[in-house]
Scaffold this motif. Sequence first.
Motif, PDB file in Angstrom:
ATOM      1  N   TRP A 165      16.724  58.758  34.354  1.00  0.00           N
ATOM      2  CA  TRP A 165      18.110  59.391  34.222  1.00  0.00           C
ATOM      3  C   TRP A 165      18.808  59.054  32.937  1.00  0.00           C
ATOM      4  O   TRP A 165      19.855  59.147  32.624  1.00  0.00           O
ATOM      5  CB  TRP A 165      19.074  59.148  35.419  1.00  0.00           C
ATOM      6  CG  TRP A 165      18.468  60.272  36.533  1.00  0.00           C
ATOM      7  CD1 TRP A 165      17.718  59.970  37.091  1.00  0.00           C
ATOM      8  CD2 TRP A 165      18.965  61.622  37.158  1.00  0.00           C
ATOM      9  NE1 TRP A 165      17.500  61.030  38.481  1.00  0.00           N
ATOM     10  CE2 TRP A 165      18.087  62.125  37.698  1.00  0.00           C
ATOM     11  CE3 TRP A 165      19.922  62.744  36.169  1.00  0.00           C
ATOM     12  CZ2 TRP A 165      18.249  63.174  38.465  1.00  0.00           C
ATOM     13  CZ3 TRP A 165      20.012  64.025  36.685  1.00  0.00           C
ATOM     14  CH2 TRP A 165      19.153  64.376  37.743  1.00  0.00           C
ATOM     15  N   ARG A 177      12.857  66.414  32.878  1.00  0.00           N
ATOM     16  CA  ARG A 177      13.368  67.249  33.583  1.00  0.00           C
ATOM     17  C   ARG A 177      12.973  67.080  34.748  1.00  0.00           C
ATOM     18  O   ARG A 177      13.820  67.452  35.974  1.00  0.00           O
ATOM     19  CB  ARG A 177      13.640  69.008  33.193  1.00  0.00           C
ATOM     20  CG  ARG A 177      15.032  68.482  32.065  1.00  0.00           C
ATOM     21  CD  ARG A 177      15.167  69.822  31.616  1.00  0.00           C
ATOM     22  NE  ARG A 177      13.823  70.565  30.089  1.00  0.00           N
ATOM     23  CZ  ARG A 177      13.005  71.524  30.469  1.00  0.00           C
ATOM     24  NH1 ARG A 177      14.127  73.005  31.513  1.00  0.00           N
ATOM     25  NH2 ARG A 177      12.578  71.755  29.075  1.00  0.00           N
ATOM     26  N   ARG A 180      13.520  64.102  36.831  1.00  0.00           N
ATOM     27  CA  ARG A 180      15.146  64.530  38.031  1.00  0.00           C
ATOM     28  C   ARG A 180      15.029  65.626  38.889  1.00  0.00           C
ATOM     29  O   ARG A 180      15.348  64.812  39.936  1.00  0.00           O
ATOM     30  CB  ARG A 180      16.137  64.382  36.242  1.00  0.00           C
ATOM     31  CG  ARG A 180      16.005  63.701  35.814  1.00  0.00           C
ATOM     32  CD  ARG A 180      16.595  64.266  34.154  1.00  0.00           C
ATOM     33  NE  ARG A 180      17.265  63.385  32.933  1.00  0.00           N
ATOM     34  CZ  ARG A 180      17.986  63.816  32.389  1.00  0.00           C
ATOM     35  NH1 ARG A 180      18.063  64.870  31.838  1.00  0.00           N
ATOM     36  NH2 ARG A 180      18.130  62.314  31.865  1.00  0.00           N
ATOM     37  N   SER A 184      16.584  64.922  42.892  1.00  0.00           N
ATOM     38  CA  SER A 184      18.028  65.654  42.742  1.00  0.00           C
ATOM     39  C   SER A 184      18.639  66.549  44.268  1.00  0.00           C
ATOM     40  O   SER A 184      17.586  66.888  44.813  1.00  0.00           O
ATOM     41  CB  SER A 184      17.723  67.455  41.830  1.00  0.00           C
ATOM     42  OG  SER A 184      18.882  67.960  42.203  1.00  0.00           O
ATOM     43  N   ASN A 190      19.623  71.966  39.579  1.00  0.00           N
ATOM     44  CA  ASN A 190      18.231  72.107  39.288  1.00  0.00           C
ATOM     45  C   ASN A 190      17.368  73.129  38.617  1.00  0.00           C
ATOM     46  O   ASN A 190      16.700  73.528  37.454  1.00  0.00           O
ATOM     47  CB  ASN A 190      17.523  71.933  41.270  1.00  0.00           C
ATOM     48  CG  ASN A 190      17.089  71.085  41.315  1.00  0.00           C
ATOM     49  OD1 ASN A 190      17.270  70.334  41.076  1.00  0.00           O
ATOM     50  ND2 ASN A 190      16.735  71.090  42.525  1.00  0.00           N
ATOM     51  N   LEU A 193      18.185  71.783  35.175  1.00  0.00           N
ATOM     52  CA  LEU A 193      16.808  71.629  34.553  1.00  0.00           C
ATOM     53  C   LEU A 193      15.579  72.227  34.312  1.00  0.00           C
ATOM     54  O   LEU A 193      14.609  72.034  33.243  1.00  0.00           O
ATOM     55  CB  LEU A 193      17.149  70.874  35.764  1.00  0.00           C
ATOM     56  CG  LEU A 193      17.925  69.386  35.769  1.00  0.00           C
ATOM     57  CD1 LEU A 193      17.639  67.950  36.909  1.00  0.00           C
ATOM     58  CD2 LEU A 193      18.023  68.042  34.440  1.00  0.00           C
TER      59      LEU A 193
END
Length: 218
Positions: A165, A177, A180, A184, A190, A193
């Motif tokens: 992040w 992505r 992350r 998440s 989502n 991303l």
Amino acid sequence: MLKYPIVISNNIIPLVYDREFKSFASIYSKELVDFIISLCELNIECNNYNLINNEITTFYEDDKLMVTDLVYQLNDKIFLNIELNTSKSKYLMYKNLLYIYKILLSNQNKGKKYKDVTIIQVNFDLYSFKDMDKVKNVIKVMNKDNLKEYLNTFTIFHLELDKAWNNEYNVSEEGIRFLRMLSSRSKILNKYLARDNLFLKKVAKFMEEYSNSSDNLL
């Protein structure tokens, strides 16, 4: 008859946890393995995407039973071990090194020459370790004086989810992505991303459908 409105929550169950990640891997083994190979920039030829028994063979009566998260045999020589580290423990590095050791031993046969086996262990760390200062950290056995790789028996990757992040990272944009998305808890995030990446869209869709199932909330 009174009808209650359907409340659609934005909250989802993070994929980084053991049960959730294994459920995803059971459906999308090939896509997951290919993505991790690309994420770690590995030059590996895969001809097998099937999970093998993750209960590591014990050799003596008092041996500690060890169960890895996921193990794939990618070809005749290379195994991929994926570990999801969702808590901090001073024994974690030691435990994961023992996994590698036992996978190596379980592929040797008594009375025969040693097999040339390589273990790639990829750790997804929900909480960063003290000495891991990058998103992707690589551990190898190297000569201390000339920094040349000494053994090709194993390579360990630690991917730090909290550092994904930050603004500075050393993996691809798609890799960031994905990392992350692993931690998440937001359906909307989502989808943002995932964008137009086919694999990440599968991740986002699975996480939404999985979280919508009441069975998975128990």
